[in-house]
Design an enzyme around this catalytic site. Sequence first.
Site, PDB file in Angstrom:
ATOM      1  CB  CYS A 120      -0.981   0.020   1.131  1.00 45.91           C
ATOM      2  SG  CYS A 120      -1.600  -1.492   1.450  1.00 45.91           S
ATOM      3  NE  ARG A 143       4.150   2.104  -1.566  1.00 48.06           N
ATOM      4  CZ  ARG A 143       5.547   2.083  -1.437  1.00 48.06           C
ATOM      5  NH1 ARG A 143       6.274   2.582  -2.261  1.00 48.06           N
ATOM      6  NH2 ARG A 143       6.155   1.045  -0.582  1.00 48.06           N
ATOM      7  CD1 TRP A 162      -3.143  -4.224  -5.381  1.00 47.73           C
ATOM      8  CD2 TRP A 162      -1.943  -5.853  -3.904  1.00 47.73           C
ATOM      9  NE1 TRP A 162      -2.901  -5.642  -6.021  1.00 47.73           N
ATOM     10  CE2 TRP A 162      -2.351  -6.490  -5.176  1.00 47.73           C
ATOM     11  CE3 TRP A 162      -1.413  -6.377  -2.958  1.00 47.73           C
ATOM     12  CZ2 TRP A 162      -1.910  -7.947  -5.331  1.00 47.73           C
ATOM     13  CZ3 TRP A 162      -1.163  -7.759  -2.930  1.00 47.73           C
ATOM     14  CH2 TRP A 162      -1.268  -8.523  -4.378  1.00 47.73           C
ATOM     15  CG  ASN A 201       3.757  -0.637   2.478  1.00 44.88           C
ATOM     16  OD1 ASN A 201       4.802  -0.163   2.210  1.00 44.88           O
ATOM     17  ND2 ASN A 201       3.198  -1.570   1.974  1.00 44.88           N
ATOM     18  N   GLY A 202       2.454  -3.353   4.529  1.00 40.49           N
ATOM     19  CA  GLY A 202       3.190  -4.605   4.655  1.00 40.49           C
ATOM     20  C   GLY A 202       2.501  -5.826   5.190  1.00 40.49           C
ATOM     21  CD  GLU A 234       6.740  -6.454 -21.219  1.00 37.00           C
ATOM     22  OE1 GLU A 234       6.925  -7.410 -20.503  1.00 37.00           O
ATOM     23  OE2 GLU A 234       6.258  -5.555 -21.167  1.00 37.00           O
ATOM     24  CE  LYS A 289       2.874  -4.659 -20.399  1.00 31.92           C
ATOM     25  NZ  LYS A 289       4.265  -4.536 -19.847  1.00 31.92           N
ATOM     26  CD  GLU A 313       1.232  -6.186 -17.036  1.00 29.86           C
ATOM     27  OE1 GLU A 313       1.843  -5.930 -15.875  1.00 29.86           O
ATOM     28  OE2 GLU A 313       1.430  -5.598 -18.197  1.00 29.86           O
ATOM     29  CG  HIS A 356       8.994 -29.771 -26.673  1.00 31.69           C
ATOM     30  ND1 HIS A 356       9.249 -31.085 -26.749  1.00 31.69           N
ATOM     31  CD2 HIS A 356       9.790 -28.967 -27.298  1.00 31.69           C
ATOM     32  CE1 HIS A 356      10.360 -31.015 -27.669  1.00 31.69           C
ATOM     33  NE2 HIS A 356      10.603 -29.991 -27.762  1.00 31.69           N
ATOM     34  CE  LYS A 358       4.245   2.106 -13.795  1.00 32.32           C
ATOM     35  NZ  LYS A 358       4.378   1.230 -14.801  1.00 32.32           N
TER      36      LYS A 358
HETATM   37  C1  G6P Z   1       4.320  -5.031 -11.113  1.00 33.42           C
HETATM   38  C2  G6P Z   1       3.982  -4.126 -12.158  1.00 33.42           C
HETATM   39  C3  G6P Z   1       4.734  -4.608 -13.252  1.00 33.42           C
HETATM   40  C4  G6P Z   1       6.235  -4.200 -13.027  1.00 33.42           C
HETATM   41  C5  G6P Z   1       6.514  -5.259 -11.925  1.00 33.42           C
HETATM   42  C6  G6P Z   1       7.921  -4.917 -11.526  1.00 33.42           C
HETATM   43  O1  G6P Z   1       3.905  -6.368 -11.379  1.00 33.42           O
HETATM   44  O2  G6P Z   1       2.580  -4.452 -12.451  1.00 33.42           O
HETATM   45  O3  G6P Z   1       4.347  -3.584 -14.522  1.00 33.42           O
HETATM   46  O4  G6P Z   1       6.854  -4.819 -14.377  1.00 33.42           O
HETATM   47  O5  G6P Z   1       5.628  -4.772 -10.984  1.00 33.42           O
HETATM   48  O6  G6P Z   1       7.764  -3.683 -11.058  1.00 33.42           O
HETATM   49  P1  G6P Z   1       9.469  -2.545 -10.926  1.00 33.42           P
HETATM   50  O7  G6P Z   1       8.875  -1.254 -10.535  1.00 33.42           O
HETATM   51  O8  G6P Z   1      10.173  -3.439 -10.099  1.00 33.42           O
HETATM   52  O9  G6P Z   1       9.698  -2.604 -12.340  1.00 33.42           O
END
Ligand code: G6P
Length: 614
Positions: free
Chosen positions: A2, A27, A78, A104-105, A487, A491, A494, A510, A609
């Site tokens: 958070c 966060r 979160w 947070n934690g 990647e 995307k 997500e 496989h 994020k």
């Molecule tokens: C979260 C985000 C991703 C990001 C990952 C690592 O899962 O949704 O978009 O790639 O964290 O985050 P960082 O800030 O360490 O690159």
Amino acid sequence: MCGIVAYKGKKNCYPILINGLKKLEYRGYDSAGIACISGKGNITISKRSGKVKQLEETLKKNNVHKKCTGTGIAHTRWATHGRPNQVNSHPHNDQSGSIVLVHNGIIENYDPIKKFLKSKNIKFKSETDTEVLVQLIGYFYNKGKLTFEQSVRAALQRVDGAYAIVVLNKNEPDKMIAARKGSPLVLGINEEEFFVGSDISPIINYTQQIIYLEESQMAIIGEKDYEIKSIEKDISLPKVVEKIDYKIDDYDKGKFKFFMHKEIHEQVDTISNTIIGRTKGHNVLLNGLMEYWSQIESASKIYITACGTSWHAGLIGKNLIERFSEVPVHVEYASEFRYNKILVDNDSVVIAISQSGETADTLAAIKKANDYGAITIGICNVPGSSISRETDCGVFTRCGHEVGVASTKAFTAQISILYLFALKLAYVKKQISKSAMKAHLDFASSVTKVKSILRKENYIKKIASKYKNASDFLYLGRGLNFPVALEGALKLKEISYIHAEGYPAAEMKHGPIALVDKNMPNVFIVPKDKTYDKIISNIEEIKSRKGKIIIITDSKEKVLKDLANDLIVVPKTNHYMFCILATIVLQLFAYYIAVGKKLNVDQPRNLAKSVTVE
Ligand code: G6P
């Protein structure tokens, strides 16, 4: 997991808290809340499920924003323990209503403590681990033998896990206590005015005098002064105030509907911003690494650790570093690195890649690498972030604020830095000639090719609209483009909630090939390189099982046209730049699928994020 922001001073805390929460929404954004305390000790708690914007609307409607006092704490959540509803939102208070807290934690031993408190007739309202902590502080305080500060300390000494907290007490309205272990917490200091934040973003536009609370420290903030103490023992510690010369500009969506869309477009500039000033003729200049360069260049192995998209950049980094400099590179998920037996020693370099610089697992991995004596390098985007501070040295990606949860411009900037790093290492190891260096570094000029991808946007949008109702996708690439496939699939997952898997193109035989039928789109990334013919065979294999074929390539050969249901041709460049161009195509493809499904592209469900819990 958070974001926390708190204020103590003479101003109305409301604008500071609400604007701070907006900066911390990266966060978590499933619920949010604010608590203010008046000089007489009245505490007002306002919280709700939903985004900070929704909290703001509710507070305005109820006129709470006008009534806020000079002391307040706020939180954007979160969910870890307990659904994201109003009751589970922070701030939480103890049963007596005296103590109120944001956290947070994760409190890992919440269960036995909860059982103990229940046996003492304490009733719980929420399903959270956080309420256990605030009730425990209240339990000690209400027994009447300990002061507020002693009660916070006593409770913290009994909890396991990670926390950053800020606590208020209605009986001592002039005091605010902040503490941390595992999760970061930052103090901002002005004359008779104090700020607390999960990072500097909610604070730095008000003060540049910053204290980064160290592990197991607490700050006891009074009306005019403050003390830093240890959580373990009641002893005062030195105040290490740093002047952080950094401002955060307001960042808006401009003409775009979503930040992600804006950030995809910004790559025309961000890739060159990452490179500018870091090349000169055939030389790469990475000033942030120079203090440790002799150890870096003589290291016998390199580890790269990261999460999510940054981990994919790490895979590309491995390929580049091994290819150019022949130093072995291991890429580890940070969450695995921190617990597995890793053969890191003082002859190793560990590179942490992180956009936010706050990802809990990556931070823990880098702490482990430091303990093992490795040279640690941070490739981060956010100056002042925890990972950039914990590493010995580093390079910032300089791509500006990234707001869209699905990382875009940070990824291409990370690849660019890794490319420069790999070349520099190869050059000092005499593995690459001056002229080859020069040719590689000229790739910076290829950046204009990003523009030509963006000019194809409507075409990509049309293709995306054809596939928006698919339920599964395969993304397939080889070599450098295997991570690009990963990647692309990430995307899509997500932001569109469509299941997608990235695979090395040949490896799909496989297992994944069993999934292929006439409904299944298969995205192939096909540069005209030494694996070109092999990948054509892989496409044939899928085609003969009636799978739909989408091809991203830099080749104009007819065979691709014949095989593809949809073909996207990117301009010719070198192999490394091709990865970037193909990635941008895949970003746009995922974006338009999500937009076609009318989803919240910037804040997808269940994600954050930056993941600040393990
Ligand atoms: C979260 C985000 C991703 C990001 C990952 C690592 O899962 O949704 O978009 O790639 O964290 O985050 P960082 O800030 O360490 O690159």
